[in-house]
Design a protein around this motif. Structure first.
Motif, short mmCIF file in Angstrom:
data_model
loop_
_atom_site.label_atom_id
_atom_site.label_comp_id
_atom_site.label_asym_id
_atom_site.label_seq_id
_atom_site.Cartn_x
_atom_site.Cartn_y
_atom_site.Cartn_z
N MET A 76 0.83 -1.20 0.00
CA MET A 76 0.00 0.00 0.00
C MET A 76 0.87 1.26 0.00
O MET A 76 0.59 2.22 -0.72
N THR A 77 1.93 1.24 0.81
CA THR A 77 2.82 2.40 0.88
C THR A 77 3.56 2.60 -0.43
O THR A 77 3.71 3.74 -0.90
N SER A 78 4.02 1.51 -1.05
CA SER A 78 4.75 1.63 -2.31
C SER A 78 3.86 2.18 -3.41
O SER A 78 4.29 2.99 -4.24
N LEU A 79 2.60 1.77 -3.43
CA LEU A 79 1.66 2.28 -4.43
C LEU A 79 1.37 3.76 -4.20
O LEU A 79 1.29 4.54 -5.15
N THR A 89 15.79 4.53 -0.47
CA THR A 89 16.65 3.48 0.08
C THR A 89 15.79 2.51 0.89
O THR A 89 14.67 2.85 1.29
N PRO A 90 16.31 1.30 1.16
CA PRO A 90 15.56 0.35 1.99
C PRO A 90 15.16 0.95 3.34
O PRO A 90 14.06 0.71 3.84
N GLU A 91 16.06 1.74 3.94
CA GLU A 91 15.77 2.35 5.23
C GLU A 91 14.65 3.39 5.10
O GLU A 91 13.76 3.48 5.97
N GLN A 92 14.68 4.17 4.03
CA GLN A 92 13.62 5.15 3.80
C GLN A 92 12.27 4.46 3.57
O GLN A 92 11.24 4.91 4.07
N GLN A 93 12.31 3.36 2.83
CA GLN A 93 11.09 2.61 2.59
C GLN A 93 10.51 2.09 3.90
O GLN A 93 9.30 2.15 4.12
N LYS A 94 11.39 1.59 4.76
CA LYS A 94 10.95 1.08 6.06
C LYS A 94 10.35 2.18 6.92
O LYS A 94 9.28 2.01 7.52
N GLN A 95 11.02 3.33 6.96
CA GLN A 95 10.53 4.45 7.76
C GLN A 95 9.20 4.98 7.24
O GLN A 95 8.28 5.27 8.02
N LEU A 96 9.10 5.08 5.93
CA LEU A 96 7.86 5.59 5.32
C LEU A 96 6.71 4.64 5.61
O LEU A 96 5.60 5.07 5.95
N THR A 97 6.95 3.35 5.47
CA THR A 97 5.91 2.35 5.75
C THR A 97 5.47 2.42 7.20
O THR A 97 4.27 2.37 7.51
N ASN A 98 6.42 2.57 8.12
CA ASN A 98 6.09 2.64 9.54
C ASN A 98 5.27 3.89 9.87
O ASN A 98 4.31 3.83 10.66
N GLU A 99 5.65 5.02 9.28
CA GLU A 99 4.92 6.26 9.55
C GLU A 99 3.52 6.21 8.95
O GLU A 99 2.55 6.68 9.56
N ILE A 185 6.77 14.92 -1.74
CA ILE A 185 8.05 14.42 -2.25
C ILE A 185 8.66 15.42 -3.22
O ILE A 185 9.88 15.65 -3.22
N THR A 186 7.82 16.01 -4.06
CA THR A 186 8.31 17.02 -5.00
C THR A 186 8.90 18.21 -4.27
O THR A 186 9.92 18.78 -4.68
N LYS A 187 8.30 18.57 -3.16
CA LYS A 187 8.74 19.75 -2.40
C LYS A 187 9.99 19.47 -1.57
O LYS A 187 10.92 20.29 -1.54
N SER A 188 10.04 18.29 -0.91
CA SER A 188 11.15 18.07 0.02
C SER A 188 11.70 16.65 0.03
O SER A 188 12.43 16.27 0.95
N GLY A 189 11.36 15.86 -1.00
CA GLY A 189 11.91 14.52 -1.11
C GLY A 189 11.27 13.51 -0.17
O GLY A 189 10.37 13.84 0.60
N ILE A 190 11.76 12.26 -0.25
CA ILE A 190 11.24 11.18 0.58
C ILE A 190 11.42 11.51 2.06
O ILE A 190 10.52 11.29 2.88
N ASP A 191 12.60 12.04 2.41
CA ASP A 191 12.85 12.37 3.81
C ASP A 191 11.87 13.43 4.30
O ASP A 191 11.44 13.41 5.47
#
Length: 215
Positions: A76-79, A89-99, A185-191
């Motif tokens: 769901m998060t990836s979509l 990055t894998p770590e960013q993906q993990k953090q985004l999914t958790n949030e 993401i466009t404004k400030s990226g994945i982070d």
């Protein structure tokens, strides 16, 4: 947009809960599974006196144990993140999914008390036995007002069927979040998106704690 998301999440509660018994869950057809689970969550929300009284911990516990385990959050998060997911990055993906997961915990919890006298009717599912992705269609019947469309997209995983998207009144949940995720993401990226979700979750946590203390 905020009202639409809240409505989607509130209605999602009518049809999503964890089925205890993974072996049997794998054997059941997805529409049969969702139909039975819908009744379970309706009964729990209506009959649990602590939930109806606004016990926040009780609500959170129910969401964590009976709803979220049946949702495929990584997919769901990836979509929702779109093409930016592969660039993370894998770590960013993990953090985004958790949030994202935490955000839905708070949103689900806030919506549970809205379940009162609704019931769900299901439409025949059109799918072949070998399909690994299906759509289960239903409608929410209310005491007042027209029936509300409520559809699910599920995928078959080794652990059984899991939901990865929900459609309410023609709007898919993933698409709803995709727009706001893309803008951030466009404004400030994945982070930047991770930070925005984290800050929102902290505010929701503080608000929930304040409400609990006031009771």
């Amino acid at each position: 947009m905020k009202n639409l998301i809240t409505k989607i999440i509130a209605l999602t509660l009518l049809g999503v809960t964890l089925f205890s018994g993974n072996a049997m869950a794998q054997q059941e057809a997805p529409d049969v599974l969702i139909k039975r689970l819908s009744q379970e969550i309706l009964d729990l929300a209506k009959n649990d006196k602590e939930i109806q009284a606004g016990n926040q911990k009780r609500v959170y516990d129910m969401v964590e144990s009976k709803i979220l385990p049946f949702i495929d959050f990584p997919r769901m998060t990836s979509l929702a993140a779109g093409k930016s997911w592969k660039e993370a990055t894998p770590e960013q993906q993990k953090q985004l999914t958790n949030e994202f997961r935490t955000l839905l915990v708070f949103t689900y919890s806030g919506a549970i008390a809205q379940i009162k006298d609704q019931r769900v009717e299901f439409k025949p599912m059109r799918a072949a036995a070998e399909d690994t992705e299906v759509e289960v269609r239903s409608q929410v019947i209310q005491t007042r007002g027209e029936p509300l469309q409520l559809n699910y997209r599920l995928e078959k995983l080794p652990a059984g069927w899991k939901i990865f998207d929900i459609n309410v009144l023609g709007a898919w949940l993933v698409e709803t979040y995709k727009g706001s995720f893309s803008a951030e993401i466009t404004k400030s990226g994945i982070d930047g998106l991770i930070k925005t979700l984290s800050e929102k979750n902290k505010k929701l946590a503080s608000s929930g704690a304040a409400k609990a203390a006031a009771k």
